[in-house]
Design a protein around this motif. Structure first.
Motif, PDB file in Angstrom:
ATOM      1  N   VAL A  81       0.875  -1.167   0.000  1.00 37.68           N
ATOM      2  CA  VAL A  81       0.000   0.000   0.000  1.00 37.68           C
ATOM      3  C   VAL A  81       0.915   1.220   0.000  1.00 37.68           C
ATOM      4  N   PRO A  82       1.120   1.849  -1.145  1.00 35.05           N
ATOM      5  CA  PRO A  82       2.132   2.906  -1.223  1.00 35.05           C
ATOM      6  C   PRO A  82       1.649   4.217  -0.640  1.00 35.05           C
ATOM      7  N   GLN A  83       2.608   5.101  -0.445  1.00 34.07           N
ATOM      8  CA  GLN A  83       2.277   6.451  -0.004  1.00 34.07           C
ATOM      9  C   GLN A  83       1.451   7.115  -1.117  1.00 34.07           C
ATOM     10  N   GLY A  84       0.439   7.878  -0.712  1.00 36.15           N
ATOM     11  CA  GLY A  84      -0.418   8.516  -1.711  1.00 36.15           C
ATOM     12  C   GLY A  84      -1.376   7.545  -2.374  1.00 36.15           C
ATOM     13  N   ARG A  85      -1.413   6.316  -1.881  1.00 35.23           N
ATOM     14  CA  ARG A  85      -2.410   5.305  -2.261  1.00 35.23           C
ATOM     15  C   ARG A  85      -2.285   4.747  -3.665  1.00 35.23           C
ATOM     16  N   GLU A 126     -18.673   0.098  -9.102  1.00 37.50           N
ATOM     17  CA  GLU A 126     -18.591   0.494 -10.516  1.00 37.50           C
ATOM     18  C   GLU A 126     -18.073   1.917 -10.712  1.00 37.50           C
ATOM     19  N   ARG A 127     -17.781   2.616  -9.608  1.00 33.05           N
ATOM     20  CA  ARG A 127     -17.258   3.971  -9.765  1.00 33.05           C
ATOM     21  C   ARG A 127     -15.791   3.949 -10.111  1.00 33.05           C
ATOM     22  N   ARG A 128     -15.335   5.048 -10.706  1.00 33.96           N
ATOM     23  CA  ARG A 128     -13.910   5.119 -11.016  1.00 33.96           C
ATOM     24  C   ARG A 128     -13.115   5.431  -9.754  1.00 33.96           C
ATOM     25  N   GLY A 129     -11.944   4.795  -9.645  1.00 38.71           N
ATOM     26  CA  GLY A 129     -11.115   4.956  -8.462  1.00 38.71           C
ATOM     27  C   GLY A 129     -10.805   6.411  -8.162  1.00 38.71           C
ATOM     28  N   GLY A 130     -10.617   7.209  -9.212  1.00 45.19           N
ATOM     29  CA  GLY A 130     -10.262   8.612  -9.046  1.00 45.19           C
ATOM     30  C   GLY A 130     -11.377   9.451  -8.445  1.00 45.19           C
ATOM     31  N   ASP A 131     -12.615   8.924  -8.481  1.00 45.44           N
ATOM     32  CA  ASP A 131     -13.752   9.689  -7.953  1.00 45.44           C
ATOM     33  C   ASP A 131     -13.942   9.496  -6.453  1.00 45.44           C
ATOM     34  N   LEU A 132     -13.185   8.581  -5.849  1.00 45.32           N
ATOM     35  CA  LEU A 132     -13.341   8.312  -4.421  1.00 45.32           C
ATOM     36  C   LEU A 132     -12.629   9.374  -3.580  1.00 45.32           C
ATOM     37  N   SER A 133     -13.096   9.534  -2.352  1.00 41.17           N
ATOM     38  CA  SER A 133     -12.410  10.455  -1.441  1.00 41.17           C
ATOM     39  C   SER A 133     -11.121   9.807  -0.945  1.00 41.17           C
ATOM     40  N   GLY A 134     -10.283  10.620  -0.293  1.00 37.98           N
ATOM     41  CA  GLY A 134      -8.995  10.116   0.166  1.00 37.98           C
ATOM     42  C   GLY A 134      -9.115   8.892   1.062  1.00 37.98           C
ATOM     43  N   GLY A 135     -10.037   8.964   2.024  1.00 35.49           N
ATOM     44  CA  GLY A 135     -10.210   7.856   2.957  1.00 35.49           C
ATOM     45  C   GLY A 135     -10.697   6.603   2.249  1.00 35.49           C
ATOM     46  N   ASP A 156       2.669   2.299   3.516  1.00 39.39           N
ATOM     47  CA  ASP A 156       3.461   3.515   3.598  1.00 39.39           C
ATOM     48  C   ASP A 156       2.537   4.681   3.967  1.00 39.39           C
ATOM     49  N   GLU A 157       2.640   5.151   5.191  1.00 36.24           N
ATOM     50  CA  GLU A 157       1.824   6.249   5.717  1.00 36.24           C
ATOM     51  C   GLU A 157       0.333   6.118   5.414  1.00 36.24           C
ATOM     52  N   PRO A 158      -0.290   5.077   5.946  1.00 36.41           N
ATOM     53  CA  PRO A 158      -1.713   4.882   5.654  1.00 36.41           C
ATOM     54  C   PRO A 158      -2.612   5.949   6.253  1.00 36.41           C
ATOM     55  N   THR A 159      -2.123   6.730   7.216  1.00 33.59           N
ATOM     56  CA  THR A 159      -3.010   7.727   7.843  1.00 33.59           C
ATOM     57  C   THR A 159      -2.863   9.116   7.245  1.00 33.59           C
ATOM     58  N   GLU A 160      -1.957   9.254   6.303  1.00 36.38           N
ATOM     59  CA  GLU A 160      -1.661  10.570   5.738  1.00 36.38           C
ATOM     60  C   GLU A 160      -2.898  11.181   5.058  1.00 36.38           C
ATOM     61  N   GLY A 161      -3.303  12.335   5.527  1.00 38.33           N
ATOM     62  CA  GLY A 161      -4.416  13.057   4.918  1.00 38.33           C
ATOM     63  C   GLY A 161      -5.766  12.389   5.048  1.00 38.33           C
ATOM     64  N   ILE A 162      -5.953  11.663   6.131  1.00 38.33           N
ATOM     65  CA  ILE A 162      -7.195  10.914   6.290  1.00 38.33           C
ATOM     66  C   ILE A 162      -7.905  11.371   7.563  1.00 38.33           C
ATOM     67  N   GLN A 163      -9.226  11.426   7.515  1.00 33.93           N
ATOM     68  CA  GLN A 163      -9.960  11.906   8.692  1.00 33.93           C
ATOM     69  C   GLN A 163      -9.880  10.890   9.840  1.00 33.93           C
ATOM     70  N   PRO A 164      -9.931  11.375  11.100  1.00 37.33           N
ATOM     71  CA  PRO A 164      -9.710  10.529  12.278  1.00 37.33           C
ATOM     72  C   PRO A 164     -10.560   9.266  12.324  1.00 37.33           C
TER      73      PRO A 164
END
Lengths: 228, 302
Positions: A81-85, A126-135, A156-164
């Motif tokens: 699971v890379p940084q930046g997903r 069926e949604r495109r991956g790019g349309d999902l939110s960060g979390g 790699d930094e799974p919590t980066e930029g993700i809501q609590p």
């Protein structure tokens, strides 16, 4: 079990890692912490074979994977699971998950457990991956890495930029996953590290400067090492 | 009016050939970062394959099924050019990923070598392939406007090829892996996708469709060792205008270049028509530098 032995790594000639030793055992969450730019992500990339590693050895369950190309390492049983997903933005959620199954030909259909773990993914199949939110993307990235039932999961930094709330969820998920696989995680968020990890490695300037069981570590020293 | 419709229809069949040529180019040029000057020679190889198959068929098969040779020729053209593409990719192209300028020079050399090879084997003079009899009929639509069976067939061929590529890319596992590798190479490899195999396969398929384009060209006139040269520039323009990574982009690009050219020529003169189509391309690129349809993609750096 994943073992790194005296791994060095370099970007176009300049060294970034100077002999890193890390062991990640099955049943444990191993954390790699350190300040920005000390080589944590590079260590992860070295495990996947995405940077040049002039010397050292990397073993998976005792077998060296050091000279294998990236895709063979994935097939050998490393989920990444890379940084930046790094979700494939133009591919659907379903296609992203199906790609995760590439590493293990034994998995023919998407395991239903994955939707119990991450119900949101079933809804957005069926949604495109790019349309999902960060979390949501982070959950997808983890799902994609674990559908192939890897022996080792590296995050790699799974919590980066993700809501609590999602961070809590990810913590629960990886704690559950550790009984089936070794987990190695790079993390900056110290509270999260102390909460979920069993073992800790602290990295400074491309070397491991401190390591041990998380509950036995000197918390003040750790705090000091990580603070600016 | 009739004459104009006629021009338009002829333009459409040129578009179809451009489209077939551009489908392969869109992948190799747009996504793999290779300027493949030898792509025109894949067209040429496809055309010569059709010629060879026709001659063999004439010699071996009974006369009454002569017309069926064309389907064999199409298949053979695809297989032969795909094989040539595969060999080139393995031997040369794969060392050039991410080095656009180097690839331009190298593939130009390959293109010259291929031309000379064909010239040595078949001679410098043009050869011609006779189209199946059932395509010689024209369909009279109105007045002077008649659709030639051959050109209509080329249109159908292009449509079927597009459909096949779409199905392959969007419905199969291999296609999914290729799309993933095009979007994010490192990540695809990290999931267990053999990206080198993907490159090889995409290059071979792209070349194969150029071969089919070559097969279609044999309908329009005699073929010679340099026939690929007359299509390569237009094919590149098609890719640049249409944008890469999506079939719809190639279709649009091919339509603009293929139909636009003859239309301008009809209203002006041959050379001025060419100038005008270039002006249109330049204007389009001013507003959409990445082509009319484009997706975000990462160049291959390794």
């Amino acid at each position: 079990m994943l073992e790194l032995e005296k791994v060095t790594a370099a970007y176009s000639g300049s060294k970034v890692l100077f002999g890193v030793d890390i062991t990640a055992n099955k049943g444990e969450i191993t954390c790699l912490v350190g300040r920005n730019g000390v080589g944590k992500s590079t260590t992860m990339k070295a495990i996947m074979g995405l940077v040049s590693t002039p010397s050292g050895d990397i073993k998976l369950d005792g077998k060296s994977i050091f000279t294998l190309p990236t895709y063979s390492r994935a097939k050998a049983g490393i989920g990444y699971v890379p940084q930046g997903r790094e979700i494939f933005p133009q591919l659907t959620v379903k296609e992203n998950i199906l790609l995760g199954m590439e590493a293990n030909p034994g998995v023919k259909e998407i395991p239903q457990e994955i939707f119990e773990t991450f119900p949101i993914l079933k809804e957005f199949l069926e949604r495109r991956g790019g349309d999902l939110s960060g979390g949501q993307q982070q959950q997808l990235a983890i799902a994609r890495a674990v559908v192939s039932k890897p022996k080792v999961l590296i995050l790699d930094e799974p919590t980066e930029g993700i809501q609590p709330s999602v961070i809590q969820e990810i913590g629960r998920v990886i704690t559950r996953l550790k009984k089936d696989m070794a987990i190695l995680m790079v993390e900056q968020y110290l509270e999260f590290v102390l909460e979920v990890s069993d073992r800790c490695y602290v990295m400074e300037k491309g070397r491991i400067s401190m390591s041990g069981r998380t509950d036995e570590l000197d918390k003040d020293r750790l705090q000091q090492l990580l603070s600016m | 009016m009739d004459l104009f419709l006629m021009q338009l229809f002829n333009g459409l069949s040129v578009s179809s050939i451009l489209l077939l040529a551009a489908l392969g180019l869109a992948i190799t040029f747009g996504l793999m970062g290779i300027i493949n000057m030898a792509h025109g020679e894949f067209i040429m190889i496809g055309a010569y394959t059709a010629y060879v198959v026709q001659n063999i068929w004439k010699a071996v098969m009974p006369e009454n099924i002569f017309d069926a040779y064309f389907f064999a020729a199409m298949l053979a053209a695809f297989i032969v050019t795909a094989a040539v593409g595969l060999i080139l990719e393995r031997l040369i192209i794969r060392h050039l990923y991410g080095r656009a300028i180097d690839s331009l020079l190298v593939t130009w050399g390959i293109s010259l070598a291929l031309q000379q090879t064909v010239r040595s084997i078949f001679g410098p003079t043009n050869v011609s392939v006779s189209a199946p009899a059932f395509l010689d009929k024209n369909i009279q639509v109105m007045g002077m406007f008649a659709m030639s069976g051959k050109r209509l067939f080329i249109l159908v061929m292009a449509a079927v090829s597009c459909l096949l590529i779409a199905v392959f890319m969007y419905k199969t596992k291999q296609g999914r892996n290729i799309r993933a590798a095009m979007q994010n190479r490192e990540m695809a490899a990290s999931l267990g996708v053999n990206t080198a195999k993907c490159d090889m396969l995409t290059f071979a398929i792209g070349s194969g469709f150029a071969g089919i384009a070559g097969c279609a060209i044999t309908f329009l006139g005699p073929i010679g060792p340099t026939i690929g040269q007359s299509y390569i520039v237009d094919a590149f323009m098609t890719v640049v205008v249409g944008g890469v990574g999506r079939i719809i982009g190639s279709i649009t690009g091919a339509a603009i270049i293929g139909v636009g050219g003859p239309t301008f020529e009809f209203f002006t003169s041959a050379s001025l028509g060419k100038v005008m189509i270039f002006i249109v391309v330049i204007i389009i690129l001013q507003f959409r530098p990445k082509g009319i349809f484009s997706i975000r993609s990462r160049a291959l750096d390794d």
